[in-house]
Scaffold this motif. Structure first.
Motif, mmCIF file in Angstrom:
data_model
loop_
_atom_site.group_PDB
_atom_site.id
_atom_site.type_symbol
_atom_site.label_atom_id
_atom_site.label_comp_id
_atom_site.label_asym_id
_atom_site.label_seq_id
_atom_site.Cartn_x
_atom_site.Cartn_y
_atom_site.Cartn_z
ATOM 1 N N TYR A 103 -0.237 3.891 14.544
ATOM 2 C CA TYR A 103 -1.524 3.640 15.339
ATOM 3 C C TYR A 103 -0.830 2.448 16.336
ATOM 4 O O TYR A 103 -0.157 1.676 16.117
ATOM 5 C CB TYR A 103 -2.231 2.834 14.090
ATOM 6 C CG TYR A 103 -3.398 1.690 14.425
ATOM 7 C CD1 TYR A 103 -4.440 2.449 14.968
ATOM 8 C CD2 TYR A 103 -3.421 0.576 14.257
ATOM 9 C CE1 TYR A 103 -5.652 1.578 15.356
ATOM 10 C CE2 TYR A 103 -4.518 -0.255 14.623
ATOM 11 C CZ TYR A 103 -5.560 0.017 15.294
ATOM 12 O OH TYR A 103 -6.558 -0.734 15.470
ATOM 13 N N LYS A 108 0.842 -1.256 0.072
ATOM 14 C CA LYS A 108 0.075 0.005 0.112
ATOM 15 C C LYS A 108 0.897 1.584 0.111
ATOM 16 O O LYS A 108 0.293 2.234 -0.033
ATOM 17 C CB LYS A 108 -1.037 -0.211 0.969
ATOM 18 C CG LYS A 108 -2.180 -0.936 1.126
ATOM 19 C CD LYS A 108 -2.764 -0.885 -0.287
ATOM 20 C CE LYS A 108 -3.935 -1.827 -0.325
ATOM 21 N NZ LYS A 108 -4.553 -1.904 -1.551
ATOM 22 N N ARG A 121 -4.515 2.846 7.376
ATOM 23 C CA ARG A 121 -6.074 2.757 7.544
ATOM 24 C C ARG A 121 -6.291 1.535 6.784
ATOM 25 O O ARG A 121 -7.437 0.666 7.252
ATOM 26 C CB ARG A 121 -6.693 3.752 7.257
ATOM 27 C CG ARG A 121 -6.369 4.927 7.971
ATOM 28 C CD ARG A 121 -7.475 6.366 7.684
ATOM 29 N NE ARG A 121 -8.910 5.843 7.546
ATOM 30 C CZ ARG A 121 -9.694 6.505 6.873
ATOM 31 N NH1 ARG A 121 -9.470 7.827 6.653
ATOM 32 N NH2 ARG A 121 -10.989 6.345 7.429
ATOM 33 N N THR A 122 -5.757 1.179 5.654
ATOM 34 C CA THR A 122 -6.262 0.065 4.975
ATOM 35 C C THR A 122 -5.735 -1.103 5.265
ATOM 36 O O THR A 122 -6.380 -2.078 5.235
ATOM 37 C CB THR A 122 -5.837 0.245 3.259
ATOM 38 O OG1 THR A 122 -6.236 1.614 2.609
ATOM 39 C CG2 THR A 122 -6.152 -0.756 2.441
ATOM 40 N N ALA A 123 -4.506 -1.179 5.763
ATOM 41 C CA ALA A 123 -4.106 -2.410 6.268
ATOM 42 C C ALA A 123 -4.821 -3.079 7.549
ATOM 43 O O ALA A 123 -5.013 -4.113 7.661
ATOM 44 C CB ALA A 123 -2.608 -2.383 6.505
ATOM 45 N N PHE A 124 -5.297 -2.125 8.353
ATOM 46 C CA PHE A 124 -5.786 -2.535 9.646
ATOM 47 C C PHE A 124 -7.378 -2.198 9.739
ATOM 48 O O PHE A 124 -7.809 -2.270 10.835
ATOM 49 C CB PHE A 124 -4.905 -1.591 10.695
ATOM 50 C CG PHE A 124 -3.492 -2.441 10.998
ATOM 51 C CD1 PHE A 124 -3.314 -3.409 11.526
ATOM 52 C CD2 PHE A 124 -2.365 -1.691 10.208
ATOM 53 C CE1 PHE A 124 -1.975 -4.230 11.790
ATOM 54 C CE2 PHE A 124 -1.345 -2.300 10.421
ATOM 55 C CZ PHE A 124 -0.737 -3.408 11.178
ATOM 56 N N ASN A 125 -7.858 -1.655 8.692
ATOM 57 C CA ASN A 125 -9.297 -1.285 8.759
ATOM 58 C C ASN A 125 -9.582 -0.515 9.855
ATOM 59 O O ASN A 125 -10.755 -0.865 10.418
ATOM 60 C CB ASN A 125 -9.993 -2.632 8.585
ATOM 61 C CG ASN A 125 -11.443 -2.475 8.245
ATOM 62 O OD1 ASN A 125 -11.671 -1.277 7.649
ATOM 63 N ND2 ASN A 125 -12.352 -3.158 8.619
ATOM 64 N N VAL A 126 -9.029 0.993 9.991
ATOM 65 C CA VAL A 126 -9.313 1.584 11.277
ATOM 66 C C VAL A 126 -9.556 3.120 10.899
ATOM 67 O O VAL A 126 -9.417 3.340 9.467
ATOM 68 C CB VAL A 126 -8.310 1.816 12.154
ATOM 69 C CG1 VAL A 126 -7.651 0.393 12.700
ATOM 70 C CG2 VAL A 126 -6.832 2.222 11.335
ATOM 71 N N GLY A 127 -10.499 3.686 11.366
ATOM 72 C CA GLY A 127 -10.763 5.276 11.147
ATOM 73 C C GLY A 127 -9.771 6.186 10.946
ATOM 74 O O GLY A 127 -8.800 5.840 11.499
ATOM 75 N N GLU A 128 -9.897 7.402 10.551
ATOM 76 C CA GLU A 128 -8.853 8.429 10.438
ATOM 77 C C GLU A 128 -8.181 8.913 11.672
ATOM 78 O O GLU A 128 -7.184 8.982 11.840
ATOM 79 C CB GLU A 128 -9.565 9.606 9.431
ATOM 80 C CG GLU A 128 -8.320 10.627 9.470
ATOM 81 C CD GLU A 128 -9.202 12.200 8.818
ATOM 82 O OE1 GLU A 128 -8.226 12.781 8.448
ATOM 83 O OE2 GLU A 128 -10.377 11.997 8.841
ATOM 84 N N ASN A 179 -5.591 8.541 -1.758
ATOM 85 C CA ASN A 179 -6.589 8.078 -1.065
ATOM 86 C C ASN A 179 -6.882 8.415 0.220
ATOM 87 O O ASN A 179 -7.912 8.114 0.956
ATOM 88 C CB ASN A 179 -6.886 6.390 -1.369
ATOM 89 C CG ASN A 179 -5.737 5.901 -0.598
ATOM 90 O OD1 ASN A 179 -4.410 6.316 -0.534
ATOM 91 N ND2 ASN A 179 -5.961 4.657 0.011
#
Length: 575
Positions: A205, A3, A221-228, A273
């Motif tokens: 994070y 990513k 955010r993408t790798a761990f699917n977390v919010g901003e 992104n």
């Protein structure tokens, strides 16, 4: 790593530290590759080790502890890095991480980062190290030696654990540059450090399972699917320090200085992104719409708008929004001016007017030519792009294409302008979402040869056109004097070369330079203004590429040295 592949295409590397290993068992491992698909090459080799265990000793796979003893890169501390080689050869020996081994576990160090230092020679002298030819100009090698010096000193003086904060305070006070750097220590401690001006981006994070840091928020955010808001920015001068037991703290290592976060990260380098970067790139395009409209005399009927893929696409949407706002305003004014004097056909024709857009340029190769090594860039730009035929009315339409930036102008001159001209437009307008790049960078993007910049070439040509070549000699003489007095860092002499000319004059000359002699269309260039850049990217005001206002004295030394190299005909880095 995948990513953030946009950040480096010329090499990759990983390192691992295993905790609580038996004495004599290797605990720090590293693997690097400069293969064309470096990430895939590295993890294929990691996978080979796992496949071999599964094939010959499948019972081991049931026990993570045993697997850890057999798989080199199965450990608690993990580091990955992607390299880009805008300067010099793509050598696997220059891929991060760099490692310093020692028989004492706590004196083992792996280091990788996104950075440039401009005082490499002084650092090597401080630790009394004579680097080999490969690492002579490597800022990572110099940083590694200095950090290892203070790490060894700390380990020698303290017998009850390392004070990583103390090590970082001593070492990083010596570094002149911009950096986001990560270190793994054989003791099991780790750190991430950001420069005092916040030049290079740095995010982290933390949850109950992992502590992760990276150069881009969106990658985490993408790798761990977390919010901003769950991904935090590591503030300038701060370090994220993680102990062997998993405890962590954010410590102020250097006093924060004026924030000069790199604007080129927002314009081009980071992935678009991230929601903040997306908004900023959209604003960069929007801010150019008024200037573009003036350049075409508001003739939207006979103008097609497009972009140079792929990094300019978001700015294109912003420019399109600005053009649509103008067109909608005109629609309302015209309809109101009719009063009751209209019919359905007339109203339909007005309401259905659109901005003409087409995907004119097509990128066939998923590579970024700007961050490709010198040796392959010129050959590569010949084959990266193609065009969509039948989109332009020959001799009638003006073609407006937006690019994220114009650094060297090579891709435009050797490829894009020639291809666009095949469509037969009467005029080609190239729009840059960045201002004119006039000065070298030495804080991470690594543009150090001033003679490569098309804006600098344009200024030189203008000096010749106006009989002012003496300004070059005067600037060179001043640089020589500053070097003699060891004050090359005191001022940016190269500003004097641009001073006689307006931005518009330089843009016009750039248009001449990027226009091949055998094309039919008239070519113009429009650049973003410094003011509009700051308005679009208010938290990233590092603009030294465009203004020459460097955040550290080392920047002035680099730009002056780069100019001296140009005057002396030396094709080498400015630092």
């Amino acid at each position: 790593m995948e990513k953030q592949h946009n950040r480096g295409q010329d090499g990759a590397g990983i390192a691992t530290v295993k905790l609580n290993t038996e004495p004599g068992v290797p605990f720090m491992h590293r693997l690097r590759s400069s293969a064309p698909q470096a990430i895939g090459d590295i993890f294929a080799k990691v996978r080979d080790e796992i496949d071999e265990i599964e094939k010959y000793q499948p019972e081991i796979t049931k026990y993570p502890g045993l697997m850890k003893g057999h798989i080199r890169f199965l450990g608690e501390l993990l580091m990955g890095h992607l390299r880009y080689a805008t300067q010099g050869k793509n050598n696997v020996e220059l891929c991060h991480p760099f490692v310093r081994h020692n028989t004492i576990p706590a004196r083992n160090l792996a280091l990788a980062g996104n950075f440039n230092l401009v005082n490499v020679d002084e650092l090597f002298k401080f630790v009394n190290v004579e680097p080999g030819e490969t690492h002579r100009n490597s800022d990572l090698a110099a940083m590694l030696e200095v950090l290892h010096h203070f790490l060894s000193k700390e380990d020698e003086e303290r017998r009850n654990g390392l004070d990583v904060k103390n090590i970082l305070q001593q070492a990083f006070s010596m570094f002149d540059g911009g950096y986001h750097v990560c270190g793994l220590i054989g003791s099991g401690d780790a750190f991430v450090m950001r420069d005092a001006h916040g030049i290079r981006p740095s995010y982290y994070y933390v949850n109950e399972d992992v502590i992760v840091a990276a150069s881009e928020r969106a990658a985490i955010r993408t790798a761990f699917n977390v919010g901003e808001n769950e991904v935090l920015e590591l503030m300038p001068g701060n370090a994220l320090i993680v102990k062997e037991n998993g405890e962590y703290s954010v410590e102020q290592i250097l006093a924060p200085k004026e924030r000069r976060a790199c604007s080129f990260e927002r314009i081009y380098f980071s992935r678009g992104n991230d929601e903040k970067i997306y908004k900023e790139r959209t604003a960069l395009g929007y801010n150019l719409s008024e200037t573009v409209l003036k350049s075409i005399d508001n003739d939207l009927r006979n103008t097609i708008f497009s972009f140079i893929p792929n990094t300019a696409e978001i700015a294109f949407y912003g420019m399109l929004k600005g053009l649509e706002d103008y067109l909608n305003k005109i629609k309302v004014e015209r309809i109101v001016s009719w009063g009751k004097d209209f019919d359905e056909e007339k109203l339909t024709e007005m309401v259905n007017r659109r901005i003409r857009i087409d995907k004119i340029a097509i990128k066939d190769v998923k590579m970024r030519t700007f961050i490709t090594a010198d040796t392959s860039r010129n050959e590569m730009v010949q084959h990266v792009y193609d065009i969509t035929y039948g989109t332009v009315r020959p001799g009638i339409d003006t073609l407006v294409v937006i690019d994220d930036s114009i650094v060297r102008g090579t891709t435009l001159r050797e490829s894009i302008i020639r291809m666009l001209d095949r469509l037969g437009p009467k005029r080609i307008i190239v729009v840059s979402s960045a201002p004119q790049i006039r000065y070298p960078d030495c804080y991470g993007i690594d543009m150090s040869k001033i003679g490569d910049f098309v804006a600098f070439k344009a200024a030189i040509e203008l000096l010749k056109d106006h009989g002012k070549e003496h300004i070059l000699q005067e600037a060179y003489g001043l640089c020589m004097e500053l070097q003699r007095t060891n004050t090359l860092h005191a001022q940016n002499v190269v500003r004097n070369i641009y001073k006689p000319f307006t931005t518009e004059e330089i843009s016009a000359k750039i248009a001449e330079i990027i226009t091949p002699s055998d094309i039919s269309a008239k070519v113009d260039v429009i650049y973003q203004s410094i003011e509009s850049l700051h308005q679009a990217c208010p938290n990233n005001l590092g603009d030294w590429y465009f203004t020459g206002n460097f955040p550290t004295p080392g920047g002035n030394r680099v730009v002056n040295k780069a100019f001296m190299n140009y005057m002396e005909g030396k094709n080498e880095r400015g630092y």
